[in-house]
Design a protein around this motif. Sequence first.
Motif, PDB file in Angstrom:
ATOM      1  N   ASN A 161      -9.635  17.007  29.261  1.00 56.00           N
ATOM      2  CA  ASN A 161      -9.074  15.760  28.769  1.00 56.00           C
ATOM      3  C   ASN A 161      -8.950  14.831  29.939  1.00 56.00           C
ATOM      4  OD1 ASN A 161      -6.885  14.853  26.551  1.00 56.00           O
ATOM      5  ND2 ASN A 161      -5.624  14.774  28.532  1.00 56.00           N
ATOM      6  N   ARG A 162      -8.902  15.354  30.959  1.00 58.84           N
ATOM      7  CA  ARG A 162      -8.894  14.041  32.106  1.00 58.84           C
ATOM      8  C   ARG A 162     -10.231  13.401  32.294  1.00 58.84           C
ATOM      9  NH1 ARG A 162      -6.736  15.978  37.772  1.00 58.84           N
ATOM     10  NH2 ARG A 162      -4.961  16.344  36.245  1.00 58.84           N
ATOM     11  N   ALA A 163     -11.242  14.311  31.874  1.00 56.62           N
ATOM     12  CA  ALA A 163     -12.610  13.358  31.997  1.00 56.62           C
ATOM     13  C   ALA A 163     -12.561  12.547  30.755  1.00 56.62           C
ATOM     14  CB  ALA A 163     -13.675  14.443  32.016  1.00 56.62           C
ATOM     15  N   ARG A 164     -12.147  12.960  29.542  1.00 59.09           N
ATOM     16  CA  ARG A 164     -12.287  11.914  28.391  1.00 59.09           C
ATOM     17  C   ARG A 164     -11.417  10.739  28.591  1.00 59.09           C
ATOM     18  NH1 ARG A 164      -9.438  11.650  23.619  1.00 59.09           N
ATOM     19  NH2 ARG A 164     -10.659  11.027  21.826  1.00 59.09           N
ATOM     20  N   GLN A 165     -10.191  11.017  29.325  1.00 57.26           N
ATOM     21  CA  GLN A 165      -9.432   9.986  29.637  1.00 57.26           C
ATOM     22  C   GLN A 165      -9.925   8.961  30.501  1.00 57.26           C
ATOM     23  OE1 GLN A 165      -6.440   9.300  27.737  1.00 57.26           O
ATOM     24  NE2 GLN A 165      -6.435   7.479  28.895  1.00 57.26           N
ATOM     25  N   ARG A 166     -10.613   9.427  31.468  1.00 55.39           N
ATOM     26  CA  ARG A 166     -11.139   8.438  32.407  1.00 55.39           C
ATOM     27  C   ARG A 166     -12.301   7.566  31.660  1.00 55.39           C
ATOM     28  NH1 ARG A 166     -10.936  12.784  36.304  1.00 55.39           N
ATOM     29  NH2 ARG A 166     -13.014  13.480  35.869  1.00 55.39           N
ATOM     30  N   GLU A 167     -13.183   8.390  30.688  1.00 53.96           N
ATOM     31  CA  GLU A 167     -14.255   7.460  29.899  1.00 53.96           C
ATOM     32  C   GLU A 167     -13.469   6.717  29.086  1.00 53.96           C
ATOM     33  OE1 GLU A 167     -16.240  10.475  27.703  1.00 53.96           O
ATOM     34  OE2 GLU A 167     -17.035  11.439  29.417  1.00 53.96           O
ATOM     35  N   LEU A 168     -12.404   6.969  28.378  1.00 54.17           N
ATOM     36  CA  LEU A 168     -11.677   5.860  27.608  1.00 54.17           C
ATOM     37  C   LEU A 168     -11.026   4.809  28.394  1.00 54.17           C
ATOM     38  CD1 LEU A 168      -9.613   8.129  25.104  1.00 54.17           C
ATOM     39  CD2 LEU A 168     -11.640   6.979  24.825  1.00 54.17           C
ATOM     40  N   ASP A 169     -10.654   5.057  29.740  1.00 50.88           N
ATOM     41  CA  ASP A 169     -10.135   3.891  30.489  1.00 50.88           C
ATOM     42  C   ASP A 169     -11.376   3.002  31.033  1.00 50.88           C
ATOM     43  OD1 ASP A 169      -7.855   4.878  30.438  1.00 50.88           O
ATOM     44  OD2 ASP A 169      -7.720   5.834  32.174  1.00 50.88           O
ATOM     45  N   GLN A 170     -12.519   3.618  31.193  1.00 51.62           N
ATOM     46  CA  GLN A 170     -13.676   2.894  31.616  1.00 51.62           C
ATOM     47  C   GLN A 170     -14.233   2.163  30.547  1.00 51.62           C
ATOM     48  OE1 GLN A 170     -14.945   2.791  34.535  1.00 51.62           O
ATOM     49  NE2 GLN A 170     -16.808   1.535  34.356  1.00 51.62           N
ATOM     50  N   LYS A 172     -12.192   1.038  27.986  1.00 49.91           N
ATOM     51  CA  LYS A 172     -11.257  -0.169  27.904  1.00 49.91           C
ATOM     52  C   LYS A 172     -11.651  -1.166  29.027  1.00 49.91           C
ATOM     53  CE  LYS A 172      -7.531   2.599  26.227  1.00 49.91           C
ATOM     54  NZ  LYS A 172      -6.204   3.305  26.342  1.00 49.91           N
ATOM     55  N   LEU A 173     -11.945  -0.820  30.368  1.00 50.81           N
ATOM     56  CA  LEU A 173     -12.160  -1.753  31.402  1.00 50.81           C
ATOM     57  C   LEU A 173     -13.437  -2.563  31.137  1.00 50.81           C
ATOM     58  CD1 LEU A 173     -11.445  -2.931  34.382  1.00 50.81           C
ATOM     59  CD2 LEU A 173     -12.975  -1.113  35.111  1.00 50.81           C
ATOM     60  N   LEU A 174     -14.357  -1.973  30.472  1.00 48.43           N
ATOM     61  CA  LEU A 174     -15.923  -2.676  30.201  1.00 48.43           C
ATOM     62  C   LEU A 174     -15.442  -3.695  29.028  1.00 48.43           C
ATOM     63  CD1 LEU A 174     -18.376   0.270  30.531  1.00 48.43           C
ATOM     64  CD2 LEU A 174     -17.876  -1.690  32.333  1.00 48.43           C
ATOM     65  N   GLU A 175     -14.620  -3.296  28.063  1.00 50.72           N
ATOM     66  CA  GLU A 175     -14.285  -4.375  27.062  1.00 50.72           C
ATOM     67  C   GLU A 175     -13.500  -5.360  27.546  1.00 50.72           C
ATOM     68  OE1 GLU A 175     -14.206  -5.209  22.889  1.00 50.72           O
ATOM     69  OE2 GLU A 175     -15.426  -3.916  24.299  1.00 50.72           O
ATOM     70  N   ARG A 176     -12.698  -4.972  28.228  1.00 43.81           N
ATOM     71  CA  ARG A 176     -11.903  -6.234  28.902  1.00 43.81           C
ATOM     72  C   ARG A 176     -12.686  -7.335  29.648  1.00 43.81           C
ATOM     73  NH1 ARG A 176      -6.529  -4.485  31.909  1.00 43.81           N
ATOM     74  NH2 ARG A 176      -6.297  -6.554  32.245  1.00 43.81           N
ATOM     75  N   GLU A 177     -13.683  -6.548  30.544  1.00 43.12           N
ATOM     76  CA  GLU A 177     -14.656  -7.659  31.330  1.00 43.12           C
ATOM     77  C   GLU A 177     -15.349  -8.396  30.150  1.00 43.12           C
ATOM     78  OE1 GLU A 177     -16.808  -5.008  33.878  1.00 43.12           O
ATOM     79  OE2 GLU A 177     -15.163  -4.795  35.318  1.00 43.12           O
TER      80      GLU A 177
END
Length: 374
Positions: A161-170, A172-177
């Motif tokens: 779950n932590r790895a999946r959350q990191r992927e989601l955060d990444q 989101k970051l790429l989408e914001r960029e």
Amino acid sequence: MLGLLRSVWDEPGPADPPARVWRDWVMLAGFTLVIVGEVLSRPELPYRWFAGAVALAVLPTVLWRRTRPLLAVAVAFGACGLAPLVTGHDLGLNSFVFVLVLAYALFRWGSGRAAVIGATIIAVKLLFSLVMGFLGTGDTVGGFGILFAATALGAALRYRNRARQRELDQVKLLERERLARDLHDTVAHHVSAMIIRAQAGLATAPMNPDAATDALRVIEAEASRALAEMRGIVRVLRTDEPLDLAPTPGITDLHGLAGRHRIGPSVDVDIAGDLDDLPAPIGTALYRLAQESVTNARRHARNATRIEVNVVADAASVRLRVSDDGEAAPVRAATSGGFGLVGMTERAGLVGGTCEAGPGPIRGWTVTAVLPRA
């Protein structure tokens, strides 16, 4: 090794563990029926009513196994370890299998400190039962194996779950960029053009009133383009339309940057080489890089009279060079206060290319980008 143990000890628990849900009450009711049923169906079991009472007393710990996993383990395994002192032998109820849920929850929802302390409590309970003779060696080894499997499952799901959350955060970051680049390359470009025209119109209006009228016409046109591109971005965000299918400029739109302007430097565009089969993402990246370079030159190139946009294509790559003949300004990028050069470097990198900017060899500022054809 010490660093690893310290990192495990200091690891925080997952944020916002879920509160009790209807499944927890169903689990509580189900285990209650199982415990009562086993007590009633096993008359040969010594102290069966006492064992059933202990099981029912610690069973509610399953309700707060996620929010207080260490406390739940301490209460359940502590009671299971001390209760045999009253009867002189193991309680013997198979219904105590619900403690596996607590062991799982300890490693799924507990902090690193809670997991270490809880694992110690479990191990002490099993070893205590072995030393006191309440459990045989085989039962103790089997208990360790089953509990290890439950805790391993909890730890695996936790880190998955932590790895999946990191992927989601990444993501989101790429989408914001990406959104930041698109907004900067579209709306911000047109707003910059409007600012330049407004400033030029105000500066020349006392001597040439017609210049103010021309500036207003350009501002109106740029505002219309900005509104159209903003609507395109909003449409992509609000619908399922992929970004790649949204209308985007390409290599053929580079000529639209050229022109002899009454105010500010002129822009000359020269394209050489075969660009017919250039992929759309590469063409869009070239246009955005050239557009931003021209906008920066028109805003920051002091006393510039000409901006040159050169595109040269060969079999492997496409090279873009945008230069102006303004005064040398080695700190131009640092004083702009924007994110244009950062976005240009990111945009080139996304398609496997490079982008560099700096003072020209003689005068002005030069932006150079190399993008692959594929």
